[in-house]
Design a protein around this motif. Structure first.
Motif, PDB file in Angstrom:
ATOM      1  N   LYS A  45       0.836  -1.206   0.000  1.00 39.77           N
ATOM      2  CA  LYS A  45       0.000   0.000   0.000  1.00 39.77           C
ATOM      3  C   LYS A  45       0.872   1.257   0.000  1.00 39.77           C
ATOM      4  O   LYS A  45       0.559   2.240  -0.670  1.00 39.77           O
ATOM      5  CB  LYS A  45      -0.935   0.000   1.216  1.00 39.77           C
ATOM      6  N   GLN A  46       1.963   1.200   0.755  1.00 34.17           N
ATOM      7  CA  GLN A  46       2.877   2.357   0.778  1.00 34.17           C
ATOM      8  C   GLN A  46       3.533   2.538  -0.592  1.00 34.17           C
ATOM      9  O   GLN A  46       3.699   3.663  -1.064  1.00 34.17           O
ATOM     10  CB  GLN A  46       3.938   2.145   1.849  1.00 34.17           C
ATOM     11  N   ASP A  47       3.923   1.408  -1.209  1.00 33.84           N
ATOM     12  CA  ASP A  47       4.513   1.474  -2.555  1.00 33.84           C
ATOM     13  C   ASP A  47       3.520   2.080  -3.539  1.00 33.84           C
ATOM     14  O   ASP A  47       3.887   2.896  -4.396  1.00 33.84           O
ATOM     15  CB  ASP A  47       4.904   0.068  -3.033  1.00 33.84           C
ATOM     16  N   ILE A  48       2.254   1.672  -3.421  1.00 34.08           N
ATOM     17  CA  ILE A  48       1.202   2.158  -4.325  1.00 34.08           C
ATOM     18  C   ILE A  48       1.011   3.660  -4.162  1.00 34.08           C
ATOM     19  O   ILE A  48       0.934   4.404  -5.151  1.00 34.08           O
ATOM     20  CB  ILE A  48      -0.123   1.394  -4.062  1.00 34.08           C
ATOM     21  N   ILE A  49       0.976   4.121  -2.920  1.00 33.54           N
ATOM     22  CA  ILE A  49       0.792   5.562  -2.669  1.00 33.54           C
ATOM     23  C   ILE A  49       1.927   6.365  -3.302  1.00 33.54           C
ATOM     24  O   ILE A  49       1.701   7.382  -3.961  1.00 33.54           O
ATOM     25  CB  ILE A  49       0.699   5.831  -1.150  1.00 33.54           C
ATOM     26  N   ARG A  50       3.155   5.875  -3.129  1.00 34.84           N
ATOM     27  CA  ARG A  50       4.314   6.601  -3.688  1.00 34.84           C
ATOM     28  C   ARG A  50       4.229   6.654  -5.217  1.00 34.84           C
ATOM     29  O   ARG A  50       4.463   7.699  -5.823  1.00 34.84           O
ATOM     30  CB  ARG A  50       5.618   5.900  -3.250  1.00 34.84           C
ATOM     31  N   ARG A  51       3.884   5.513  -5.823  1.00 37.80           N
ATOM     32  CA  ARG A  51       3.790   5.474  -7.292  1.00 37.80           C
ATOM     33  C   ARG A  51       2.646   6.349  -7.794  1.00 37.80           C
ATOM     34  O   ARG A  51       2.776   7.034  -8.815  1.00 37.80           O
ATOM     35  CB  ARG A  51       3.580   4.030  -7.765  1.00 37.80           C
ATOM     36  N   GLU A  52       1.520   6.311  -7.084  1.00 39.78           N
ATOM     37  CA  GLU A  52       0.371   7.127  -7.508  1.00 39.78           C
ATOM     38  C   GLU A  52       0.711   8.610  -7.431  1.00 39.78           C
ATOM     39  O   GLU A  52       0.318   9.387  -8.308  1.00 39.78           O
ATOM     40  CB  GLU A  52      -0.849   6.813  -6.634  1.00 39.78           C
ATOM     41  N   THR A  53       1.440   8.983  -6.406  1.00 41.64           N
ATOM     42  CA  THR A  53       1.854  10.387  -6.264  1.00 41.64           C
ATOM     43  C   THR A  53       2.731  10.794  -7.445  1.00 41.64           C
ATOM     44  O   THR A  53       2.575  11.883  -7.996  1.00 41.64           O
ATOM     45  CB  THR A  53       2.632  10.573  -4.938  1.00 41.64           C
ATOM     46  N   GLU A  54       3.628   9.910  -7.843  1.00 48.49           N
ATOM     47  CA  GLU A  54       4.508  10.205  -8.978  1.00 48.49           C
ATOM     48  C   GLU A  54       3.737  10.321 -10.290  1.00 48.49           C
ATOM     49  O   GLU A  54       4.072  11.129 -11.148  1.00 48.49           O
ATOM     50  CB  GLU A  54       5.548   9.084  -9.134  1.00 48.49           C
ATOM     51  N   GLN A  55       2.732   9.463 -10.424  1.00 49.07           N
ATOM     52  CA  GLN A  55       1.966   9.450 -11.673  1.00 49.07           C
ATOM     53  C   GLN A  55       1.086  10.707 -11.786  1.00 49.07           C
ATOM     54  O   GLN A  55       0.711  11.099 -12.883  1.00 49.07           O
ATOM     55  CB  GLN A  55       1.085   8.198 -11.750  1.00 49.07           C
ATOM     56  N   GLY A  56       0.768  11.310 -10.637  1.00 46.47           N
ATOM     57  CA  GLY A  56       0.019  12.561 -10.619  1.00 46.47           C
ATOM     58  C   GLY A  56      -1.463  12.413 -10.866  1.00 46.47           C
ATOM     59  O   GLY A  56      -1.992  11.427 -11.204  1.00 46.47           O
TER      60      GLY A  56
END
Lengths: 56, 134
Positions: A45-56
């Motif tokens: 879930k933490q990995d997903i949040i970081r990636r989603e933030t990057e994807q914008g």
């Protein structure tokens, strides 16, 4: 190919091999526990949040 | 592939002497760990400067899909009650997670000198019940 890239690739290869070893080790004992599954979900879930933030 | 998965997993079960539920839950744990490790490895690769921010974002989108698919599979495996038959939803989620890991492998395949890495990804996929395409 740069030395850094080779090191990164080797690190990944080692990590995947370790996963295979883990599976064999676990298979000889019991299935994964609820706590182990929850722990890996929390990490994902933490990995997903970081990636989603990057994807914008 | 979805139809073949239960058979593959039952063979795995017989080999290890575990219940189907134990086997799937262990598979979920390893799939989750593998997805997390692949995620970290991509950040490491990006840090080497092997590709630019645009490519990192493109690769990141594929990894994000895989992380979500694998997390969904782990959640379903975790929620599988004891003494309940293999739910179809879990089998479907497993198939989806394996497909996503395949997508990452296809990206890594393009990196020069990644043959050993690909061999390890194939080994991990085989251990997860996805078989090996040669």
């Amino acid at each position: 190919m740069s030395e850094q890239l080779i090191i990164a690739l080797l690190t990944l290869a080692t990590s995947l091999a370790k996963n295979a070893e883990q599976l064999i080790g676990l298979a000889k004992q019991h299935g994964a526990t609820d706590e182990q599954l929850q722990a890996v979900r929390d990490v994902l879930k933490q990995d997903i949040i970081r990636r989603e933030t990057e994807q914008g | 592939m979805k139809r073949a998965l239960p058979f593959v997993l039952i063979v795995l079960l017989v080999g290890c002497g575990m219940t189907v539920r134990d086997t799937i839950r262990t598979t979920a744990l390893v799939a989750g760990t593998t997805a997390h490790d692949l995620n970290n490895a991509e950040y490491d690769l990006y840090a080497t400067g092997v590709y630019d921010a645009a490519k990192h974002k493109q690769v990141g989108a594929t990894i994000l899909t895989a992380l979500k698919d694998v997390e969904a599979f782990v959640a379903l495996a975790q929620a599988w009650p004891e003494h309940v038959a293999f739910p179809a939803t879990v089998a479907d989620a497993l198939a989806k997670a394996l497909t996503s890991l395949d997508a990452i492998a296809n990206i890594v395949k393009g990196v020069p000198g990644s043959e050993k890495l690909m061999a390890n990804i194939a080994k991990a996929k085989a251990m997860l019940g996805g078989g090996e395409k040669k």
